[in-house]
Design a protein around this motif. Structure first.
Motif, mmCIF file in Angstrom:
data_model
loop_
_atom_site.group_PDB
_atom_site.id
_atom_site.type_symbol
_atom_site.label_atom_id
_atom_site.label_comp_id
_atom_site.label_asym_id
_atom_site.label_seq_id
_atom_site.Cartn_x
_atom_site.Cartn_y
_atom_site.Cartn_z
ATOM 1 N N MET A 267 32.513 24.424 5.127
ATOM 2 C CA MET A 267 33.442 24.844 6.187
ATOM 3 C C MET A 267 33.033 24.242 7.517
ATOM 4 S SD MET A 267 33.644 27.201 8.969
ATOM 5 C CE MET A 267 32.888 28.809 8.718
ATOM 6 N N ILE A 268 34.023 23.896 8.328
ATOM 7 C CA ILE A 268 33.776 23.454 9.701
ATOM 8 C C ILE A 268 34.478 24.430 10.640
ATOM 9 C CG2 ILE A 268 35.758 21.846 9.671
ATOM 10 C CD1 ILE A 268 34.124 20.063 11.613
ATOM 11 N N ILE A 269 33.751 24.881 11.659
ATOM 12 C CA ILE A 269 34.343 25.816 12.613
ATOM 13 C C ILE A 269 34.623 25.075 13.909
ATOM 14 C CG2 ILE A 269 32.069 26.681 13.395
ATOM 15 C CD1 ILE A 269 33.600 29.488 13.566
ATOM 16 N N VAL A 270 35.852 25.213 14.413
ATOM 17 C CA VAL A 270 36.292 24.469 15.598
ATOM 18 C C VAL A 270 37.040 25.414 16.535
ATOM 19 C CG1 VAL A 270 36.492 22.292 14.325
ATOM 20 C CG2 VAL A 270 38.493 23.796 14.543
ATOM 21 N N SER A 271 37.216 24.980 17.761
ATOM 22 C CA SER A 271 38.092 25.695 18.684
ATOM 23 C C SER A 271 39.495 25.108 18.576
ATOM 24 C CB SER A 271 37.581 25.567 20.116
ATOM 25 O OG SER A 271 37.730 24.222 20.567
ATOM 26 N N GLN A 272 40.460 25.763 19.180
ATOM 27 C CA GLN A 272 41.821 25.215 19.186
ATOM 28 C C GLN A 272 41.829 23.816 19.799
ATOM 29 O OE1 GLN A 272 43.463 28.507 21.421
ATOM 30 N NE2 GLN A 272 44.699 29.177 19.677
ATOM 31 N N GLU A 273 40.968 23.601 20.775
ATOM 32 C CA GLU A 273 40.904 22.323 21.473
ATOM 33 C C GLU A 273 40.346 21.214 20.595
ATOM 34 O OE1 GLU A 273 39.699 21.307 25.999
ATOM 35 O OE2 GLU A 273 38.059 22.020 24.761
ATOM 36 N N SER A 274 39.439 21.574 19.672
ATOM 37 C CA SER A 274 38.788 20.545 18.859
ATOM 38 C C SER A 274 39.317 20.502 17.415
ATOM 39 C CB SER A 274 37.267 20.763 18.850
ATOM 40 O OG SER A 274 36.937 22.059 18.387
ATOM 41 N N LEU A 275 40.459 21.147 17.173
ATOM 42 C CA LEU A 275 41.041 21.143 15.832
ATOM 43 C C LEU A 275 41.324 19.725 15.346
ATOM 44 C CD1 LEU A 275 42.278 22.480 13.357
ATOM 45 C CD2 LEU A 275 44.403 22.809 14.666
ATOM 46 N N LYS A 276 41.769 18.872 16.265
ATOM 47 C CA LYS A 276 42.050 17.481 15.899
ATOM 48 C C LYS A 276 40.790 16.813 15.354
ATOM 49 C CE LYS A 276 43.949 13.192 17.848
ATOM 50 N NZ LYS A 276 44.482 12.546 19.094
ATOM 51 N N GLY A 277 39.652 17.129 15.967
ATOM 52 C CA GLY A 277 38.386 16.571 15.490
ATOM 53 C C GLY A 277 38.038 17.078 14.105
ATOM 54 N N GLY A 278 38.334 18.369 13.827
ATOM 55 C CA GLY A 278 38.080 18.924 12.508
ATOM 56 C C GLY A 278 38.926 18.237 11.443
ATOM 57 N N ASN A 279 40.166 17.966 11.768
ATOM 58 C CA ASN A 279 41.036 17.258 10.821
ATOM 59 C C ASN A 279 40.558 15.826 10.598
ATOM 60 O OD1 ASN A 279 42.687 19.521 10.569
ATOM 61 N ND2 ASN A 279 44.045 18.880 12.233
ATOM 62 N N TYR A 280 40.033 15.192 11.649
ATOM 63 C CA TYR A 280 39.498 13.838 11.521
ATOM 64 C C TYR A 280 38.305 13.828 10.568
ATOM 65 C CZ TYR A 280 36.960 9.574 12.758
ATOM 66 O OH TYR A 280 36.281 8.387 12.710
ATOM 67 N N VAL A 281 37.450 14.851 10.700
ATOM 68 C CA VAL A 281 36.296 14.954 9.809
ATOM 69 C C VAL A 281 36.754 15.021 8.356
ATOM 70 C CG1 VAL A 281 34.451 16.510 9.039
ATOM 71 C CG2 VAL A 281 34.701 15.975 11.467
ATOM 72 N N ASN A 282 37.762 15.838 8.087
ATOM 73 C CA ASN A 282 38.235 15.962 6.703
ATOM 74 C C ASN A 282 38.854 14.670 6.179
ATOM 75 O OD1 ASN A 282 37.427 18.443 5.766
ATOM 76 N ND2 ASN A 282 39.193 19.545 6.608
ATOM 77 N N SER A 283 39.576 13.973 7.025
ATOM 78 C CA SER A 283 40.151 12.685 6.598
ATOM 79 C C SER A 283 39.042 11.716 6.195
ATOM 80 C CB SER A 283 40.986 12.086 7.737
ATOM 81 O OG SER A 283 42.094 12.906 8.038
ATOM 82 N N ALA A 284 37.983 11.678 7.019
ATOM 83 C CA ALA A 284 36.864 10.781 6.729
ATOM 84 C C ALA A 284 36.134 11.210 5.450
ATOM 85 C CB ALA A 284 35.897 10.764 7.914
ATOM 86 N N ARG A 285 35.969 12.510 5.255
ATOM 87 C CA ARG A 285 35.276 12.985 4.052
ATOM 88 C C ARG A 285 36.069 12.648 2.787
ATOM 89 N NH1 ARG A 285 31.060 16.721 4.592
ATOM 90 N NH2 ARG A 285 31.554 17.618 2.539
ATOM 91 N N VAL A 286 37.370 12.824 2.841
ATOM 92 C CA VAL A 286 38.209 12.503 1.668
ATOM 93 C C VAL A 286 38.106 11.013 1.351
ATOM 94 C CG1 VAL A 286 40.578 12.382 0.815
ATOM 95 C CG2 VAL A 286 39.778 14.440 1.984
ATOM 96 N N GLU A 287 38.135 10.167 2.381
ATOM 97 C CA GLU A 287 37.996 8.721 2.177
ATOM 98 C C GLU A 287 36.656 8.379 1.543
ATOM 99 O OE1 GLU A 287 38.587 6.666 5.832
ATOM 100 O OE2 GLU A 287 40.708 7.201 6.007
ATOM 101 N N ARG A 288 35.637 9.179 1.827
ATOM 102 C CA ARG A 288 34.290 8.932 1.303
ATOM 103 C C ARG A 288 34.018 9.710 0.017
ATOM 104 N NH1 ARG A 288 30.737 8.911 7.004
ATOM 105 N NH2 ARG A 288 32.174 7.537 8.124
#
Length: 550
Positions: A267-288
């Motif tokens: 799990m990754i915990i983010v604020s509303q402001e950093s949600l975009k960063g959390g989604n970016y992390v998941n995109s990168a993880r799926v690619e890897r």
């Protein structure tokens, strides 16, 4: 003063009485306030829904609270304390919330005072026995009288706000979680985010602490503490909040950090402001070919102390702005000149607004010594400095009227570090002599405060003549724009000029009060006047102390 607040009231009562409880606690301490829920004393609510996870073990929450209730209560504690005492470092200990140790085993700050929300006198011996390591033989301070603690709500009443619900919040529990951020000047937004993570974590919490390129767009980056300091402070806070979890804290210089490679994260915990960063992390993880992380989003916390020019949410950027005009370190008056006058060294880079700030201070009746003008005076024909310069650099640096041609002199020395150093060794001592003369003249005129306006104050080591140093900062991009607009030069020329000057970060290492002219005139003026008010208050205090010793 550091204190421990023990909460014992049932959840429904406590939520209603929390403002009075926190007000009483904040009045008792001024440094750190630990808040602990004692599950052995607190009465159980009638209905809770335990947090569960389909992929991990069942959490060991105490029987009295659901995760959602714990979350609500903790957020309320941080919010109430911030409104009552914004400078107080409040730390909600999770041992009582997560069902671990019922009493905090150890804290980073020694507890000097124990408080309890409400307690019957006949039960004080029990409390004294449970918290004997912190009480030192004294009784706890009871914040509410028994008649103030009557439950006004039927315990059989259950509402959606009282019990955990997946519709309200993610109540899954995970072994390994991750978060990221700058974590500079830790505030309640940080505390709530990491606490929400810890409420859902049983094993390992990895946190990437942003540094380097990730700070480039931050406001007042020069005031961001070094990453090693930020990590040390964050670890201290985390261990105080929940010592049962393993922490992996490391600097990150790109958005992914360890979240881009660790296969055990869930799990990754983010604020509303950093949600975009959390989604970016998941995109990168799926690619890897790594598992996508559950994303828990925490709401932003409203900043009730903000000014009209600051962000609506609690943020480190706003905290850094509030540092401007205040002391980041206390001046050491040992081996400093006697006062009055109290001497303030004012310095800053090209286009930093230093001269404008000096002008504002002059308008307040402060005597300002302009070292640039003293430098021009030192070059005048017939002075000791004049003769030394001609002897060293030859008559080729003279104009037709035999005054020194500063452009011709500059052409000889600038670009040659050794020659420039030689020039400074000739000129700076002559300017320093004139400064002493100007200060003596100001003293005879009855000046209480003198400002030494000098671009090279720190390079010339003139700060030893000052009681404290104020540094005018400005982001490099803004400084370049101002230089180009003022002097009609190219960006490359402006950047070259700035590169040859001491950096704002280096200036801050010897600074007592930072200032910044990035915003409007009134904002900069408020910084100056705040700093000046502090100095004037100190002078009055010192003068009163001297009178009392006579």
């Amino acid at each position: 003063m550091t204190g421990l607040l023990v909460l014992t009231l049932p959840y429904r009562q406590l939520t209603g009485l929390l403002p009075q409880v926190m007000r009483g606690a904040c009045e008792q301490v001024n440094k750190v306030l630990y808040v602990h829920l004692d599950p052995a004393i607190a009465a159980a609510t009638s209905s809770t829904i335990p947090a569960t996870s389909s992929t991990t073990s069942t959490p060991q929450y105490n029987a009295h609270l659901s995760l959602h209730q714990a979350s609500n209560l903790i957020k309320s504690i941080y919010s109430k304390s911030s409104s009552l005492a914004s400078s107080l470092d409040v730390r909600v200990v999770l041992s009582g919330f997560k069902g671990g140790s019922e009493i905090p085993v150890a804290t980073n700050y020694a507890i000097e005072k124990v408080m309890i929300d409400c307690y019957a006198k006949e039960n004080i011996p029990m409390l004294r026995s449970r918290y004997k390591n912190y009480l030192n033989g004294s009784d706890p301070i009871v914040l509410l009288k028994e008649n103030e603690c009557q439950d006004t709500r039927d315990d059989s009443e259950t509402t959606d706000s009282d019990v955990g619900s997946d519709k309200i919040a993610n109540t899954k529990i995970y072994k390994n979680i991750v978060a990221g951020g700058t974590f500079d000047h830790i505030h309640i937004g940080h505390k709530i985010l990491i606490t929400e993570g810890l409420l859902r974590c049983t094993n390992k919490f990895t946190i990437g602490v942003a540094d380097g390129p990730l700070l480039a767009k931050k406001t007042l980056t020069e005031l961001i503490e070094p990453v090693g300091v930020r990590i040390k402070k964050l670890r201290s806070l985390l261990v105080d909040i929940d010592p049962s979890v393993e922490y992996c804290l490391e600097p990150i210089y790109e958005p992914l950090g360890p979240s881009g490679s660790d296969p055990d994260m869930e799990m990754i915990i983010v604020s509303q402001e950093s949600l975009k960063g959390g989604n970016y992390v998941n995109s990168a993880r799926v690619e890897r070919k790594l598992n996508a992380l559950d994303v828990v989003v925490i709401e932003l916390v409203e900043d009730i102390h903000r000014s009209d020019t600051e962000e609506e949410k609690v943020s480190s950027s706003s905290t850094r702005r509030r540092v401007l005009g205040t002391r980041i370190r206390e001046p050491d008056l040992t081996n400093k000149p006697e006062f009055p006058p109290y001497i303030i060294g004012l310095t800053g880079g090209s286009a930093s607004g230093k001269s404008s700030i000096a002008k504002r201070l002059s308008e307040k009746g402060v005597t300002v010594i302009d070292c640039d003008k003293l430098g021009h005076r030192a070059y005048r024909k017939g002075t000791n400095c004049y003769h030394k310069l001609v002897s060293t650099y030859g008559v080729g640096i003279l104009k037709e009227d035999e005054e020194i041609n500063r452009k011709a002199l500059g052409a000889q020395v600038f670009g040659d570090a050794e020659k420039l150093s030689q020039l400074n060794k000739l000129v700076w001592p002559e300017i320093a002599k004139q400064v002493h003369e100007e200060v003596e003249a100001a003293k005879k005129a009855g000046a209480e405060v003198v400002v030494l306006d000098a671009a090279v104050l720190l390079e010339a080591d003139w700060d030893h003549m000052c009681h404290e140093v104020w540094v005018c900062m400005l982001p490099k991009t803004e400084a370049v724009e101002r230089i180009c607009g003022r002097d009609g030069c190219s960006r490359e020329q402006a950047e070259t000029r700035l590169s040859k000057q001491m950096s704002d970060r280096d200036r801050l290492l010897r600074c007592h009060v930072p200032l910044c002219s990035l915003w409007d005139y009134d904002t900069t003026a408020r910084q100056c006047y705040t700093a000046l008010d502090t100095v004037m208050s100190d002078i009055k205090t010192i003068q009163a102390s001297l009178k009392n010793t006579l």
